[in-house]
Design a protein around this motif. Structure first.
Motif, PDB file in Angstrom:
ATOM      1  N   GLU A  87       0.823  -1.210   0.000  1.00  0.00           N
ATOM      2  CA  GLU A  87       0.000   0.000   0.000  1.00  0.00           C
ATOM      3  C   GLU A  87       0.853   1.254   0.000  1.00  0.00           C
ATOM      4  O   GLU A  87       0.319   2.353  -0.014  1.00  0.00           O
ATOM      5  CB  GLU A  87      -0.849   0.061   1.283  1.00  0.00           C
ATOM      6  CG  GLU A  87      -2.023  -0.856   1.320  1.00  0.00           C
ATOM      7  CD  GLU A  87      -2.746  -0.698   2.653  1.00  0.00           C
ATOM      8  OE1 GLU A  87      -3.934  -0.393   2.622  1.00  0.00           O
ATOM      9  OE2 GLU A  87      -2.107  -0.861   3.700  1.00  0.00           O
ATOM     10  N   ALA A  88       2.156   1.082   0.068  1.00  0.00           N
ATOM     11  CA  ALA A  88       2.974   2.205   0.503  1.00  0.00           C
ATOM     12  C   ALA A  88       4.095   2.574  -0.453  1.00  0.00           C
ATOM     13  O   ALA A  88       5.194   2.895  -0.029  1.00  0.00           O
ATOM     14  CB  ALA A  88       3.546   1.859   1.874  1.00  0.00           C
ATOM     15  N   SER A  89       3.816   2.561  -1.740  1.00  0.00           N
ATOM     16  CA  SER A  89       4.904   2.874  -2.666  1.00  0.00           C
ATOM     17  C   SER A  89       5.344   4.328  -2.554  1.00  0.00           C
ATOM     18  O   SER A  89       6.476   4.668  -2.840  1.00  0.00           O
ATOM     19  CB  SER A  89       4.476   2.582  -4.103  1.00  0.00           C
ATOM     20  OG  SER A  89       3.559   3.549  -4.534  1.00  0.00           O
ATOM     21  N   ASP A  90       4.441   5.207  -2.123  1.00  0.00           N
ATOM     22  CA  ASP A  90       4.823   6.624  -2.021  1.00  0.00           C
ATOM     23  C   ASP A  90       5.197   7.005  -0.593  1.00  0.00           C
ATOM     24  O   ASP A  90       5.233   8.186  -0.258  1.00  0.00           O
ATOM     25  CB  ASP A  90       3.699   7.522  -2.536  1.00  0.00           C
ATOM     26  CG  ASP A  90       2.406   7.317  -1.765  1.00  0.00           C
ATOM     27  OD1 ASP A  90       2.325   6.327  -1.005  1.00  0.00           O
ATOM     28  OD2 ASP A  90       1.491   8.129  -1.915  1.00  0.00           O
ATOM     29  N   LEU A  91       5.475   6.006   0.240  1.00  0.00           N
ATOM     30  CA  LEU A  91       5.911   6.236   1.622  1.00  0.00           C
ATOM     31  C   LEU A  91       5.027   7.291   2.301  1.00  0.00           C
ATOM     32  O   LEU A  91       5.496   8.372   2.673  1.00  0.00           O
ATOM     33  CB  LEU A  91       7.377   6.670   1.660  1.00  0.00           C
ATOM     34  CG  LEU A  91       8.359   5.839   0.833  1.00  0.00           C
ATOM     35  CD1 LEU A  91       9.780   6.337   1.065  1.00  0.00           C
ATOM     36  CD2 LEU A  91       8.267   4.365   1.160  1.00  0.00           C
ATOM     37  N   GLN A  94       5.756   9.750   5.305  1.00  0.00           N
ATOM     38  CA  GLN A  94       6.615  10.942   5.268  1.00  0.00           C
ATOM     39  C   GLN A  94       5.887  12.168   5.792  1.00  0.00           C
ATOM     40  O   GLN A  94       6.507  13.115   6.246  1.00  0.00           O
ATOM     41  CB  GLN A  94       6.996  11.268   3.827  1.00  0.00           C
ATOM     42  CG  GLN A  94       8.000  10.361   3.190  1.00  0.00           C
ATOM     43  CD  GLN A  94       8.204  10.805   1.758  1.00  0.00           C
ATOM     44  OE1 GLN A  94       8.873  11.786   1.503  1.00  0.00           O
ATOM     45  NE2 GLN A  94       7.610  10.094   0.824  1.00  0.00           N
TER      46      GLN A  94
END
Lengths: 486, 330
Positions: A87-91, A94
């Motif tokens: 779910e977290a490719s764009d972190l 941050q």
């Protein structure tokens, strides 16, 4: 520090500043933030722990007083599971704001009982890791629950195989260990220690397991459980005779279901298909392997050539098969790798020249794949296919391996094949000692790319999806003369 | 939005006494207190030793140079001469440590611990004769008399103020003490600035970020120093309502302190209007180095040492995003 490490440190500092704006305070060693978050009508204090690899890795978030309860959505250290890795490719963590929103959502879901929960089968996350280097392999557990089992350690091996068997004597325990298999049924919450496990088992079964561990007879405890009807198992290794010293070991199911679960969605339908592959060279051997791994249940391999040392760099087999017929070598390799039993592969150690033989292949197989790169053989396959109205696929590399081309027979209304690709590519005259055809300069990866595309088209035909065009051309290596044929 | 949170947190860490500091201080004061409490004469005065001073209030900064031990003597007769009493303490301590390590001062005894690089100041005290049962005490003054004080109350007030500021008051006091140490000579000392910080906190400081807390404290202290130097205003003693702090400093020292803190406050206020990197450089200059020679306020990761910004990978451009998105397999 490098630009990269400075950049990561700056992102970390920016996150901390943003969290500070949301009322969080940074601790004295700059590794954790503590602050209140409004959850419903109450404020709950949370700690956001920033490990060295933040923000590349997610921060560890926990409630400082344990609010939120134990559930499948908490790690063994009590931190909240906020995002799954996919779910977290764009972190998203941050942003302190997004993190706080996610934490708020976590609590809402926790109160609601996680109604849309995916049943992750990962009970091992809630146990300490076992100090055991071997992988524990277990078969279908139906016949093992509550019965005497043992795990055999193979000399020099990296696995412990579990099966039925009497618990070993103390002298035998070097080579094998006693195993107990228990079933706790559907789990509402993760089980985190032996005491919790005991509560879920019938008294007699729990008592036997405890005594077995404390007396050293049982070293491995396999716990079968279900989540929302999905079966799973946890292998626990007794690191001492103290039941508090049980650790989650790496384990795997050896049954067929597990074997094929990664073979793709077509595996089940391909299991009943038979494919003939003519030519088991660089492209053909990879084609055969990929079709077998994708689930095709029966093959005939046709090849007359022997494996030579120079072949091994592009062929799926290796130097252990030098001098073998290439088709026979592929059959053995796939058998030894437990991809497909060798009895499901028929080998013809010959060139395909007889019309009768070709007719036989078409009549007894769902598809014929031509991977010969030989004009005569391809022409024969092509003619037979058209004449018998049976499908065939032809795969080859051209222009020195810079182009992969796959064609199928039996054109549908309005279809036509792409025109031939003009000869070209690198002008190299590569030859091995003795007489024979020049050697193609195609690199190994191009052979695999061509094979992959051929398997794509073959699977399309075998499953009756029929979505592939009659010709598929992949330009694999940049070709300054590409406009000649594009 | 808050900024420079991490460098301020590191600055607080960098002025904090080390574990060795704390261990040494504890070892030294426990030893001295044991010697005093075992002495029969002092026992007859009902000796009760307690820690006071910056160490007790946890506002010491690196390195801890001295620890203050208050020796309360509840049964001491009212006509006792402070000098005689100090000599009695001196005899007890000289017996324990040798005369070379014990120094008689105007109002206390200093015991030297050369291997630990610190001293323990022993201050005798008796209940206040003027205000019995008030909790106030009297300690020797430099003129051979008694001086009223209430040091334990300051410990209590410090704790209350720290709680009021969510744990940020004590670190702020340390940063102010570090600022004083970096920019002034010995006088006025750290205690005086601690009291000024207390009054600053009482008047209300901007607490939405570490930066605003620090800058508003500097400005308040500069204003208080202005009132002391220009208007001759006294500094109230928060532990004794209606009383003032006795300042052991010369007019020149106080004037220099006023000028210096006025300039530091202006510099800090200007920094709040500048970029984070420019501001960080200003705070670095204000806080200087600790007693271990380390820079107290480290530059943020995004800043060069001259206060300019580094050329970094901009996460807003998606540098950390994976172009192919989620649900990938390889």
């Amino acid at each position: 520090m490098s630009t990269l490490s400075d950049s990561i440190a700056a992102m970390r500092e920016a996150f901390i500043d943003e969290a500070r704006t949301h009322g969080f305070r940074l601790d004295s060693d700059c590794t954790a933030l503590v602050g209140d978050i409004d959850i419903g009508d109450q404020q709950i204090e949370h700690q956001i722990k920033l490990d060295d690899d933040f923000p590349i890795r997610m921060p560890r978030v926990s409630t400082t007083s344990g609010e939120g309860g134990l559930s499948w959505h908490r790690e063994s250290d009590g931190s909240l599971c906020l995002w799954s890795s996919d779910e977290a490719s764009d972190l998203p963590w941050q942003s302190a704001r997004k993190l706080i929103e996610r934490i708020t959502e976590w609590h809402k879901q926790s109160v609601a009982g996680w109604p849309d929960d995916d049943p992750d089968l990962d009970l091992e996350r809630y146990w300490q890791p076992a100090r055991l280097s071997e992988l524990i392999l277990y078969p279908d557990l139906d016949g093992l629950v509550g019965r005497d089992c043992l795990a055999r350690r193979k000399h020099g091996g990296r696995v412990l195989r579990v099966d039925l068997g009497k618990a070993p004597t103390s002298q035998q325990r070097q080579r094998s260990w006693g195993v107990a298999v228990v079933d706790v049924g559907e789990l509402a919450q993760p089980v985190r220690d032996f005491d919790q496990l005991e509560q879920l088992l019938p008294a007699r079964c729990a008592g036997e397991a405890r005594r077995g561990i404390e007396q050293g007879r049982i070293r491995i405890l396999i716990v079968r459980y279900q989540r929302q009807g999905h079966d799973a198992a946890l292998a626990l290794y007794a690191m001492s005779r103290d039941t508090r010293e049980l650790g989650a070991a790496e384990s795997a199911h050896t049954g067929e279901q597990t074997h094929y679960v990664r073979a793709g969605l077509d595996a089940e339908s391909l299991l009943h298909k038979k494919v003939a592959i003519i030519g088991l060279g660089a492209v053909g051997s990879s084609t055969a392997e990929l079709l077998a791994r994708s689930g095709v249940g029966g093959f005939t391999f046709v090849e007359h050539d022997q494996l030579r040392p120079g072949n091994c760099i592009r062929h799926i087999t290796d130097h252990n098969y030098l001098g073998w017929n290439k088709a026979e070598a592929v059959r053995k390799l796939l058998h030894n790798a437990q991809v497909i039993d060798e009895s499901c592969i028929h080998v013809i150690e010959d060139k395909l020249t007889s019309v009768d033989d070709v007719e036989q292949l078409f009549s007894t197989h769902d598809l014929v794949v031509d991977a010969t790169g030989d004009n005569a053989a391809t022409a024969l396959v092509w003619m037979a296919s058209e004449a018998l109205n049976r499908p065939a696929v032809s795969v080859c590399l051209q222009r020195g391996g810079s182009v992969a081309r796959v064609d199928r027979t039996l054109l549908r209304d309005g279809e036509s094949h792409a025109p031939p690709i003009p000869p070209g590519g690198p002008h190299l005259d590569l030859r091995e000692g003795g007489c024979g055809d020049p050697i193609s300069p195609a690199p190994p990866w191009a052979c695999l790319a061509a094979a992959s595309r051929a398997v794509g088209m073959a699977t399309d035909l075998l499953t009756d999806r029929n979505q592939y065009p009659p010709t598929h051309i992949d330009s694999l290596i940049g070709d300054p003369n590409a406009t000649e044929w594009e | 939005m808050a900024r420079l949170t991490t460098p301020f947190a590191k600055a607080k860490h960098n002025v904090e006494p080390t574990k060795d500091d704390k261990d040494n201080a504890q070892k030294a004061h426990l030893e001295v207190r044991t010697h005093l409490e075992r002495d029969p004469t002092l026992q007859s005065y009902g000796i009760d030793t307690v820690l006071i001073g910056s160490y007790k209030r946890n506002v010491s900064i690196r390195r801890v140079k001295d620890v203050d031990v208050l020796s309360k003597l509840p049964y001491l007769l009212g006509n006792c001469d402070p000098r005689t009493l100090l000599q009695q303490f001196g005899r007890v301590l000289a017996t324990a440590y040798g005369p070379q390590r014990v120094e008689l001062q105007d109002r206390s005894l200093k015991v030297d611990f050369p291997t630990l690089d610190l001293t323990v100041d022993v201050v005798p005290a008796r209940p206040s004769l003027a205000r019995p049962n008030s909790g106030y005490i009297e300690i020797p003054d430099k003129n051979g008399g008694w001086q009223e004080t209430n040091p334990e109350k300051l410990t209590e007030l410090t704790s209350q103020m720290n709680k009021h500021y969510g744990g940020e008051y004590v670190p702020l006091v340390k940063l102010i003490r570090q600022t004083r140490r970096n920019n002034l000579d010995k006088r006025p000392g750290g205690f005086f600035f601690e009291i000024l910080t207390y009054h600053a906190a009482m008047s209300g400081l901007g607490a939405d970020s570490d930066e605003s807390l620090f800058v508003s404290a500097l400005e308040s202290i500069a204003r208080q120093l202005h009132d002391v130097v220009v208007l001759g205003a006294p500094v109230p003693d928060p532990t004794r309502p209606g009383e003032c702090i006795a300042i052991r400093t010369t007019a020149a020292q106080m004037t220099a302190a006023e000028r210096t803190f006025r300039e530091l406050a202006a510099k800090a206020r200007q920094a709040t209007k500048n970029t984070a990197c420019e501001a960080a450089l200003a705070y670095q200059q204000i806080l200087g180095r600790n007693d271990d020679g380390e820079t107290v306020f480290e530059m943020p990761a995004a800043c060069n040492s001259d206060g300019t910004e580094k050329q970094l990978i901009d996460p807003k451009r998606g540098a950390l995003n994976v172009p192919s998105g989620t649900k990938r397999f390889a």
